[in-house]
Design a protein around this motif. Structure first.
Motif, PDB file in Angstrom:
ATOM      1  N   GLY A   1       2.863   7.225  -6.735  1.00 55.42           N
ATOM      2  CA  GLY A   1       2.069   8.356  -7.228  1.00 55.42           C
ATOM      3  C   GLY A   1       2.600   9.693  -6.744  1.00 55.42           C
ATOM      4  O   GLY A   1       2.710  10.647  -7.532  1.00 55.42           O
ATOM      5  N   THR A   2       2.948   9.793  -5.462  1.00 50.40           N
ATOM      6  CA  THR A   2       3.427  11.073  -4.918  1.00 50.40           C
ATOM      7  C   THR A   2       4.775  11.470  -5.513  1.00 50.40           C
ATOM      8  O   THR A   2       5.009  12.651  -5.777  1.00 50.40           O
ATOM      9  CB  THR A   2       3.542  10.996  -3.391  1.00 50.40           C
ATOM     10  OG1 THR A   2       4.466   9.967  -3.014  1.00 50.40           O
ATOM     11  CG2 THR A   2       2.200  10.738  -2.759  1.00 50.40           C
ATOM     12  N   ASN A   3       5.651  10.507  -5.750  1.00 47.68           N
ATOM     13  CA  ASN A   3       6.960  10.852  -6.304  1.00 47.68           C
ATOM     14  C   ASN A   3       6.897  11.190  -7.781  1.00 47.68           C
ATOM     15  O   ASN A   3       7.703  11.995  -8.271  1.00 47.68           O
ATOM     16  CB  ASN A   3       7.950   9.712  -6.059  1.00 47.68           C
ATOM     17  CG  ASN A   3       8.531   9.747  -4.659  1.00 47.68           C
ATOM     18  OD1 ASN A   3       9.355  10.590  -4.330  1.00 47.68           O
ATOM     19  ND2 ASN A   3       8.085   8.836  -3.812  1.00 47.68           N
TER      20      ASN A   3
ATOM     21  N   ALA B   1       7.937   7.831   0.718  1.00 42.90           N
ATOM     22  CA  ALA B   1       6.597   8.173   0.248  1.00 42.90           C
ATOM     23  C   ALA B   1       6.038   9.469   0.811  1.00 42.90           C
ATOM     24  O   ALA B   1       5.136  10.063   0.218  1.00 42.90           O
ATOM     25  CB  ALA B   1       5.626   7.029   0.580  1.00 42.90           C
ATOM     26  N   VAL B   2       6.551   9.942   1.964  1.00 41.76           N
ATOM     27  CA  VAL B   2       5.873  11.034   2.673  1.00 41.76           C
ATOM     28  C   VAL B   2       6.479  12.414   2.421  1.00 41.76           C
ATOM     29  O   VAL B   2       5.981  13.407   2.958  1.00 41.76           O
ATOM     30  CB  VAL B   2       5.861  10.767   4.196  1.00 41.76           C
ATOM     31  CG1 VAL B   2       5.117   9.487   4.509  1.00 41.76           C
ATOM     32  CG2 VAL B   2       7.292  10.705   4.753  1.00 41.76           C
TER      33      VAL B   2
ATOM     34  N   ALA C   1       0.828  -1.212   0.000  1.00 39.47           N
ATOM     35  CA  ALA C   1       0.000   0.000   0.000  1.00 39.47           C
ATOM     36  C   ALA C   1       0.862   1.261   0.000  1.00 39.47           C
ATOM     37  O   ALA C   1       0.593   2.213  -0.752  1.00 39.47           O
ATOM     38  CB  ALA C   1      -0.924  -0.012   1.219  1.00 39.47           C
ATOM     39  N   VAL C   2       1.901   1.270   0.839  1.00 36.35           N
ATOM     40  CA  VAL C   2       2.804   2.426   0.894  1.00 36.35           C
ATOM     41  C   VAL C   2       3.498   2.625  -0.447  1.00 36.35           C
ATOM     42  O   VAL C   2       3.676   3.758  -0.914  1.00 36.35           O
ATOM     43  CB  VAL C   2       3.835   2.243   2.025  1.00 36.35           C
ATOM     44  CG1 VAL C   2       4.955   3.279   1.912  1.00 36.35           C
ATOM     45  CG2 VAL C   2       3.165   2.358   3.386  1.00 36.35           C
ATOM     46  N   SER C   3       3.891   1.525  -1.092  1.00 34.72           N
ATOM     47  CA  SER C   3       4.579   1.627  -2.380  1.00 34.72           C
ATOM     48  C   SER C   3       3.681   2.250  -3.442  1.00 34.72           C
ATOM     49  O   SER C   3       4.111   3.137  -4.191  1.00 34.72           O
ATOM     50  CB  SER C   3       5.054   0.247  -2.828  1.00 34.72           C
ATOM     51  OG  SER C   3       5.980  -0.299  -1.912  1.00 34.72           O
ATOM     52  N   LEU C   4       2.449   1.791  -3.523  1.00 36.52           N
ATOM     53  CA  LEU C   4       1.525   2.350  -4.508  1.00 36.52           C
ATOM     54  C   LEU C   4       1.296   3.837  -4.280  1.00 36.52           C
ATOM     55  O   LEU C   4       1.313   4.641  -5.222  1.00 36.52           O
ATOM     56  CB  LEU C   4       0.193   1.600  -4.455  1.00 36.52           C
ATOM     57  CG  LEU C   4       0.177   0.190  -5.045  1.00 36.52           C
ATOM     58  CD1 LEU C   4      -1.145  -0.498  -4.754  1.00 36.52           C
ATOM     59  CD2 LEU C   4       0.436   0.240  -6.551  1.00 36.52           C
ATOM     60  N   PHE C   5       1.079   4.210  -3.020  1.00 36.97           N
ATOM     61  CA  PHE C   5       0.884   5.616  -2.692  1.00 36.97           C
ATOM     62  C   PHE C   5       2.132   6.431  -3.013  1.00 36.97           C
ATOM     63  O   PHE C   5       2.057   7.512  -3.615  1.00 36.97           O
ATOM     64  CB  PHE C   5       0.531   5.754  -1.212  1.00 36.97           C
ATOM     65  CG  PHE C   5       0.468   7.183  -0.727  1.00 36.97           C
ATOM     66  CD1 PHE C   5      -0.615   7.982  -1.026  1.00 36.97           C
ATOM     67  CD2 PHE C   5       1.512   7.727   0.019  1.00 36.97           C
ATOM     68  CE1 PHE C   5      -0.667   9.299  -0.596  1.00 36.97           C
ATOM     69  CE2 PHE C   5       1.467   9.038   0.460  1.00 36.97           C
ATOM     70  CZ  PHE C   5       0.373   9.827   0.155  1.00 36.97           C
ATOM     71  N   GLY C   6       3.298   5.934  -2.613  1.00 33.17           N
ATOM     72  CA  GLY C   6       4.550   6.665  -2.819  1.00 33.17           C
ATOM     73  C   GLY C   6       4.933   6.805  -4.278  1.00 33.17           C
ATOM     74  O   GLY C   6       5.529   7.814  -4.673  1.00 33.17           O
TER      75      GLY C   6
END
Length: 359
Positions: A65-67, A333-334, A58-63
């Motif tokens: 997109g953000t990067n 990711a953050v 989940a963190v990878s998918l979110f990160g």
């Protein structure tokens, strides 16, 4: 940080020979000696699946997109400021970390492993995602270290820093960091190869990992650099630079507050510098906090030989590295929240980008 599954114990002398296959060994299901186990096998497998496969995925998918958004924003802002060059390099490295971590979280799912028939899924993920993830993590650490050093110099010697860290040198350093890790990776892919081998259990040949005879020597050199020197060095330099930066900014803020209060009574400069302190402190704190579990786990391995892949504390070993991988992904990711909250220029560019997409 990763370790070979055949290492039954790890101490100072053989540490560098084992620094590779946590990514590969994290799937080992054979339980060590049951005595002194702090975590049961069932609990370990459940937590490992939840942390590594679910949370990291989940963190990878979110990160990712953000990067991608970070990269677009920094390119749109241009590179008149050397900090944009640094942050673009960091976003690319973070994107690489998260792409490889996503592959690992999917491929290391125990339910998916059982479906692989003609190849060893663990070996393929280890070969194509495990070591590249380690390399991208090191690139992220080195770029973060360079950013901390540059910001420290901006406060310590503001009049000379522009002649020391120019645009061309900044680009060269960022590209050089990526190039160094590519060079470090080449010997790994020389001693680790994919081969077709007959599997008696499946009664046919499967594609899996093979090793050359000089693997132990080559990897001992590689991992003493990439898995000991680089992470520990980056960690210490970031801490030192952050402390120096905070002390310098605090002292200058107090001096300017006294000077401005005697004349205009304003404190705009002080407020701006406090925001810089807050931003630098936040970025450094995230980096340090997310790297502490990996550093502490490595230290434990040095002083406790049974804290290893096949030692009596193997369950804690696997959980510790699962948490370390998860926090490493979180660190990558953050950053978008830090940029959006602390940088008005980044926020404006992001809002313009999103409004254009809506139209």
């Amino acid at each position: 940080m990763s370790f070979h599954p055949n290492c039954s114990s790890i101490n100072v002398t053989n540490l560098t020979e084992c620094l590779l296959d946590t990514d590969h060994a994290i799937l080992v299901t054979e339980a060590p000696a049951p005595n002194r186990q702090l975590v049961s096998d069932e609990m370990r497998q459940t937590l490992q699946l939840a942390i590594f496969s679910v949370f990291c995925g989940a963190v990878s998918l979110f990160g990712i997109g953000t990067n991608v958004l970070n990269i677009i924003v920094f390119i749109r802002q241009g590179f008149k400021d050397t900090m944009n060059i640094n942050l673009l390099g960091l976003a690319i490295a973070d994107l690489g970390c998260l792409l490889t971590l996503l592959g690992m979280s999917i491929g290391y799912n125990p339910y998916l492993i059982k479906t692989a028939v003609w190849f060893n899924l663990q070996d393929l993920i280890y070969f194509f995602d495990g070591w590249p993830h380690v390399c991208m993590t090191r690139v992220t650490s080195l770029i973060t270290t360079f950013i901390a050093v540059e910001r420290c110099l901006c406060i310590a010697i503001p009049l000379k820093v522009k002649t020391i860290i120019t645009h061309s040198r900044t680009k060269g350093i960022i590209v050089g960091i990526f190039a160094i890790m590519v060079v470090v990776s080449l010997p790994f892919y020389y001693v680790n190869i994919l081969i077709w081998t007959f599997d008696p259990e499946k009664n046919h040949t499967v594609l899996q990992l093979g090793f050359r005879s000089d693997r132990a020597i080559v990897e001992g050199i590689i991992f003493s650099i990439s898995s000991v020197l680089m992470p520990f060095g980056s960690f210490l330099v970031v801490i030192i630079c952050t402390v120096i930066l905070i002390v310098k900014l605090n002292s200058k803020t107090k001096w300017r507050q006294k000077a401005t209060s005697q004349f205009a009574g304003g404190s705009d400069t002080s407020v701006k510098e406090k925001k810089v302190i807050k931003m630098v402190t936040l970025i450094s704190t995230i980096f340090i906090a997310c790297n502490v579990p990996g550093i502490v786990t490595t230290v434990f391995m040095v002083f406790e030989p049974e804290f290893s892949v096949l030692g009596v504390y193997a369950n804690m070993f696997f959980l510790s590295w699962s948490i370390a991988f998860a926090l490493g992904g979180l660190n990558s990711a953050v950053n978008i929240f830090v940029y959006y909250t602390m940088s008005s220029k980044y926020k404006e560019t992001m809002q313009n980008l999103l409004s254009c997409k809506k139209k």
